[in-house]
Design a protein around this motif. Structure first.
Motif, mmCIF file in Angstrom:
data_model
loop_
_atom_site.group_PDB
_atom_site.id
_atom_site.type_symbol
_atom_site.label_atom_id
_atom_site.label_comp_id
_atom_site.label_asym_id
_atom_site.label_seq_id
_atom_site.Cartn_x
_atom_site.Cartn_y
_atom_site.Cartn_z
ATOM 1 N N CYS A 145 0.494 -0.975 -0.261
ATOM 2 C CA CYS A 145 0.120 -0.123 0.220
ATOM 3 C C CYS A 145 0.823 1.382 -0.442
ATOM 4 C CB CYS A 145 -0.829 0.575 0.957
ATOM 5 S SG CYS A 145 -2.280 -1.832 1.125
ATOM 6 N N GLU A 146 2.206 1.179 0.482
ATOM 7 C CA GLU A 146 2.863 2.548 1.035
ATOM 8 C C GLU A 146 3.606 2.773 -0.747
ATOM 9 O OE1 GLU A 146 5.473 1.240 4.172
ATOM 10 O OE2 GLU A 146 7.269 3.136 3.353
ATOM 11 N N ILE A 147 3.683 1.624 -2.018
ATOM 12 C CA ILE A 147 4.094 1.654 -2.941
ATOM 13 C C ILE A 147 3.415 2.502 -3.531
ATOM 14 C CG2 ILE A 147 4.758 0.430 -4.781
ATOM 15 C CD1 ILE A 147 6.459 -1.735 -3.321
ATOM 16 N N ALA A 148 1.483 2.178 -3.404
ATOM 17 C CA ALA A 148 0.618 2.357 -4.156
ATOM 18 C C ALA A 148 0.574 4.092 -4.030
ATOM 19 C CB ALA A 148 -0.519 1.721 -3.853
ATOM 20 N N ILE A 149 0.243 4.124 -2.523
ATOM 21 C CA ILE A 149 1.092 5.827 -2.614
ATOM 22 C C ILE A 149 1.585 6.906 -2.507
ATOM 23 C CG2 ILE A 149 0.964 7.416 -0.215
ATOM 24 C CD1 ILE A 149 -1.533 6.439 0.085
ATOM 25 N N GLU A 150 2.555 5.910 -2.960
ATOM 26 C CA GLU A 150 4.011 7.410 -3.830
ATOM 27 C C GLU A 150 3.457 6.896 -5.069
ATOM 28 O OE1 GLU A 150 6.671 7.751 -1.819
ATOM 29 O OE2 GLU A 150 7.992 8.275 -4.545
ATOM 30 N N GLU A 151 3.215 5.842 -5.644
ATOM 31 C CA GLU A 151 2.488 5.981 -7.263
ATOM 32 C C GLU A 151 1.518 6.954 -6.870
ATOM 33 O OE1 GLU A 151 5.264 4.223 -9.342
ATOM 34 O OE2 GLU A 151 3.906 4.567 -10.881
ATOM 35 N N ALA A 152 0.984 7.493 -6.879
ATOM 36 C CA ALA A 152 -0.241 7.860 -6.413
ATOM 37 C C ALA A 152 0.717 9.826 -6.401
ATOM 38 C CB ALA A 152 -1.292 7.702 -6.140
ATOM 39 N N VAL A 153 1.286 9.494 -5.468
ATOM 40 C CA VAL A 153 2.054 11.059 -5.194
ATOM 41 C C VAL A 153 2.678 11.576 -5.984
ATOM 42 C CG1 VAL A 153 3.402 12.359 -3.545
ATOM 43 C CG2 VAL A 153 1.493 10.440 -2.614
ATOM 44 N N ARG A 154 3.856 10.635 -6.849
ATOM 45 C CA ARG A 154 4.384 10.450 -8.062
ATOM 46 C C ARG A 154 3.754 10.944 -9.740
ATOM 47 N NH1 ARG A 154 9.487 6.148 -7.951
ATOM 48 N NH2 ARG A 154 9.854 6.436 -5.614
ATOM 49 N N LEU A 155 2.150 10.091 -9.433
ATOM 50 C CA LEU A 155 1.248 10.883 -10.706
ATOM 51 C C LEU A 155 1.481 12.443 -10.589
ATOM 52 C CD1 LEU A 155 -0.820 8.014 -11.309
ATOM 53 C CD2 LEU A 155 1.005 8.638 -12.244
ATOM 54 N N LYS A 156 1.191 13.356 -8.727
ATOM 55 C CA LYS A 156 0.742 14.256 -8.518
ATOM 56 C C LYS A 156 1.963 15.092 -9.230
ATOM 57 C CE LYS A 156 -1.682 17.246 -5.488
ATOM 58 N NZ LYS A 156 -1.856 17.656 -4.018
ATOM 59 N N GLU A 157 3.391 14.575 -7.979
ATOM 60 C CA GLU A 157 4.098 15.498 -8.494
ATOM 61 C C GLU A 157 4.463 15.507 -10.310
ATOM 62 O OE1 GLU A 157 5.929 14.347 -4.343
ATOM 63 O OE2 GLU A 157 6.984 13.101 -6.440
ATOM 64 N N ALA A 158 3.990 14.334 -10.886
ATOM 65 C CA ALA A 158 4.804 15.013 -12.454
ATOM 66 C C ALA A 158 3.068 16.247 -13.412
ATOM 67 C CB ALA A 158 4.479 13.420 -12.960
ATOM 68 N N GLY A 159 2.432 15.689 -12.639
ATOM 69 C CA GLY A 159 1.408 17.149 -13.257
ATOM 70 C C GLY A 159 0.046 15.685 -13.829
ATOM 71 N N LYS A 160 0.146 14.431 -13.489
ATOM 72 C CA LYS A 160 -0.959 14.047 -14.412
ATOM 73 C C LYS A 160 -2.080 14.047 -13.685
ATOM 74 C CE LYS A 160 2.857 11.556 -17.242
ATOM 75 N NZ LYS A 160 3.653 10.728 -17.813
ATOM 76 N N ALA A 161 -1.887 13.821 -12.302
ATOM 77 C CA ALA A 161 -3.023 13.735 -11.345
ATOM 78 C C ALA A 161 -3.063 14.922 -10.456
ATOM 79 C CB ALA A 161 -2.645 12.355 -9.996
ATOM 80 N N GLU A 162 -4.028 15.296 -10.313
ATOM 81 C CA GLU A 162 -4.826 16.727 -9.545
ATOM 82 C C GLU A 162 -4.622 16.224 -7.928
ATOM 83 O OE1 GLU A 162 -6.680 16.422 -12.587
ATOM 84 O OE2 GLU A 162 -5.064 17.504 -13.361
ATOM 85 N N GLU A 163 -5.294 15.158 -7.588
ATOM 86 C CA GLU A 163 -5.812 14.730 -6.264
ATOM 87 C C GLU A 163 -5.812 13.599 -5.798
ATOM 88 O OE1 GLU A 163 -9.941 14.963 -5.017
ATOM 89 O OE2 GLU A 163 -9.341 15.710 -2.938
ATOM 90 N N VAL A 164 -5.291 13.027 -4.702
ATOM 91 C CA VAL A 164 -4.883 11.475 -4.080
ATOM 92 C C VAL A 164 -5.703 11.871 -2.700
ATOM 93 C CG1 VAL A 164 -3.348 10.077 -3.330
ATOM 94 C CG2 VAL A 164 -2.556 11.895 -5.174
ATOM 95 N N ILE A 165 -6.445 10.170 -2.892
ATOM 96 C CA ILE A 165 -7.256 10.187 -1.952
ATOM 97 C C ILE A 165 -7.186 9.035 -1.554
ATOM 98 C CG2 ILE A 165 -9.483 10.323 -0.721
ATOM 99 C CD1 ILE A 165 -10.072 11.650 -4.037
ATOM 100 N N ALA A 166 -6.666 8.572 0.102
ATOM 101 C CA ALA A 166 -6.267 7.315 0.555
ATOM 102 C C ALA A 166 -7.930 7.188 1.239
ATOM 103 C CB ALA A 166 -5.222 7.485 1.404
ATOM 104 N N VAL A 167 -7.841 5.619 0.996
ATOM 105 C CA VAL A 167 -9.049 5.207 1.734
ATOM 106 C C VAL A 167 -9.022 3.781 2.162
ATOM 107 C CG1 VAL A 167 -10.089 3.801 0.071
ATOM 108 C CG2 VAL A 167 -11.381 4.383 1.255
ATOM 109 N N SER A 168 -9.359 4.038 3.692
ATOM 110 C CA SER A 168 -9.198 2.463 4.502
ATOM 111 C C SER A 168 -10.276 1.870 5.255
ATOM 112 C CB SER A 168 -7.873 2.716 5.797
ATOM 113 O OG SER A 168 -7.199 1.409 6.203
ATOM 114 N N VAL A 169 -10.474 0.204 5.019
ATOM 115 C CA VAL A 169 -11.626 -0.124 5.574
ATOM 116 C C VAL A 169 -10.785 -0.964 7.270
ATOM 117 C CG1 VAL A 169 -13.758 -2.141 5.430
ATOM 118 C CG2 VAL A 169 -12.696 -0.479 3.477
#
Lengths: 250, 309
Positions: free
Chosen positions: A39-63
């Motif tokens: 999951c840590e790797i998943a967060i990292e990938e999403a944050v990198r997409l944001k830093e690369a200007g490809k994503a605007e928002e990253v939302i973490a969700v847990s159950v």
């Protein structure tokens, strides 16, 4: 683009887990808990997409229980913008988690959903695939590379014997393998900042999902212990033992 | 009791992991069908008919199933799965990819990576990197299961006379497509089914030094594996990884070289029959489970071992 990252609170990977002496479950008393490594790797990938200007928002969700807030705060410190906790006291199985996440997806409408390929507690390796199936969308599991383009994503997957690349229509599911990236450490300023980021708590009832378990754990036992063998003094002795004692080579 | 086994194949050959799954299926009941979903895969279906005690082979031959895209194959299994009480596939990258999709469509739990069949609804499976074995009972009407192939022997592959039934369901979801595949060509046996495995860890220092293992592997007819540390350090590709999140192996002989023995690695190999550890650190945890331990510098021990085999 909006990226949703479901994460799980699990026992820390350094903890050597044992069954309870009455075999009713796993002894986790006082065990250190962490964010599941995948999951840590998943967060990292999403944050990198944001830093690369490809994503605007990253939302973490847990159950999970309210204790999972800790892992959501970690996710926020790693760069997620906001977090959602779907609070429940029951131990939800992958199918139940997928049903809950489906409702979250329907509310949030993310373009990409990145999950860990498996949680290191139950080692099920199911949730991402089940969620993709319930949503009727494509999946790139065990990803070692993710390339976003307009309306689609190319995912390179770790498969038996090599790599496979697939092209998926968005929205799509990606599940992470080890080599996708190397997650950063949360800096102290980011840990402080994370405390102020929004963390919303909802319940399974709010979502109208029946996530009751289908499996009963009859017992949990320790596997048979493997005894330490002998130390050999030389390569000659080793070869001799393998040939004449163990008889595994000729 | 009616059981569906999902065949593992490459459109030409039936993979041996299918035979391990058939053995698991036989522990559940005798009415077993095999699904071969692929493209131009009649030779695979033909091989499957020869497995003794198979009821019939279902062949879904379509471009949509060519590369085992999970979206399409998972939907197919979900559709025809309603006719069965149990659906089993090997816990390979294909099985893990496709089967949960089918389980979700059928609205049932999946029981992943079973290591034993206790009864028709109760199974054993390793959890927490194999540090515990859970016995779980399913209340679902259809049990969807992936099978740890190293925990079940291969069934016979010759002598059966099942018939082939062509099924024409079209479950192309049209949301994914195959781009390319890079599969390493090797004359060595496949890691998960090899009789002997020799693995290197961080102690190998770099990828080039893995050539020290190759000479020994050639002499022994062994497959070559690696620890996560060696993969993470970029020495070798991830498909060589043995461990909790890599491949699970249980060969007759496992030789761990320069591997300290993290829990996650042990999870992937501790069911091997004989374990040899070569490590210069005599305190390395790998020695606690090794049948034969050699405390030595691997750069001296490996060439000597190769010369003496």
């Amino acid at each position: 683009m909006k990226v949703l990252v479901p994460v799980k609170r699990v026992v820390d990977y350094n903890v050597k887990v044992k069954a309870k002496s009455d075999e009713t479950g796993v002894d986790l008393a006082n065990a250190k808990m962490s964010l599941n490594p995948f999951c840590e790797i998943a967060i990292e990938e999403a944050v990198r997409l944001k830093e690369a200007g490809k994503a605007e928002e990253v939302i973490a969700v847990s159950v999970g229980t309210s204790a999972s807030q800790e892992q959501l705060r970690t996710s926020l410190a790693l760069g997620a913008d906001r977090a959602i906790l779907v609070e429940t006291e029951i131990e939800v199985e992958p199918l139940g988690v997928a049903k809950i996440l489906k409702e979250v997806v329907n509310k949030e409408n993310p373009d990409l959903i990145i999950l860990g390929k498996q949680a290191i507690d139950d080692d099920s390796n199911q949730t991402g695939q089940m969620l993709a199936s319930l949503l009727g969308i494509a999946q790139g599991t065990f990803a070692s590379e993710v390339n976003i383009s307009e309306g689609s994503v190319e995912v390179t997957r770790e498969i038996d014997g090599g790599l496979q690349t697939v092209k998926l229509n968005l929205p799509a599911i990606v599940t992470t393998d080890l080599r996708l990236n190397e997650p950063r450490y949360a800096s102290l300023p980011n840990i402080m900042k994370a405390k102020k980021k929004p963390l919303e708590t909802i319940t399974t009832d709010d979502l109208g999902v029946d996530a009751s378990p289908r499996l009963t754990t009859v017992k949990v036992a320790n596997p048979p212990e493997r005894e330490a063998g002998v130390k050999v003094e030389s390569v000659d002795e080793l070869v001799d033992k393998l040939k004449n004692e163990a008889k595994v080579i000729s | 009791m009616s059981i569906l086994v999902i065949a593992e194949h490459d459109n030409q050959e039936l993979k041996s992991s299918t035979l391990n799954v058939v053995t698991a299926a036989q522990a559940l009941g005798s009415e077993i069908d095999i699904l071969v979903a692929g493209s131009d895969c009649s030779s695979v279906a033909e091989s499957a008919t020869k497995i003794p005690s198979i009821n019939k082979v279902l062949m879904a031959d379509s471009e949509a199933y060519k590369n085992c895209l999970a979206e399409n194959v998972g939907s197919l299994i979900g559709k025809i799965g309603t006719n069965y009480t149990h659906i089993l596939a090997a816990a390979t990258s294909n099985g893990k990819n496709c089967l949960p999709r089918a389980a979700a469509l059928l609205d049932v739990a999946q029981i992943s990576d079973i290591s034993a069949v206790v009864s028709e609804d109760t199974f054993e499976r390793p959890i927490y990197a194999g540090n515990c074995i859970a016995t779980v009972q399913s209340s679902d009407s259809i049990k969807v299961i992936t099978v740890r192939t190293t925990s079940f022997d291969s069934s016979e592959s010759e002598g059966g006379t099942a018939s082939v039934e062509t099924i024409s369901e079209n479950t192309d979801l049209g949301v994914s497509s195959f781009v390319k595949e890079e599969v390493a060509e090797s004359d060595r046996p496949e890691l998960t089914s090899a009789d002997i495995v020799i693995s290197g860890g961080r102690g190998m220092q770099n990828g080039d030094n893995f050539s020290l293992l190759e000479g020994i592997a050639d002499k022994l007819g062994a497959a070559i594996g690696a620890s996560r540390a060696a993969v993470d350090s970029g020495f070798v590709p991830n498909d060589m990884q043995v461990g909790q999140t890599g491949k699970i192996v249980a060969p007759n002989l496992y030789i761990a070289v320069g591997i300290s023995g993290a829990i996650q690695h042990l999870a992937g190999m501790k069911d091997s029959k004989v374990i040899v550890a070569i490590n210069k650190d005599e305190e390395a945890p790998i020695f606690q489970i090794a049948d034969y331990g050699l405390v030595a510098d691997l750069f001296e021990a490996l060439p000597e071992l190769e010369s003496k085999l």
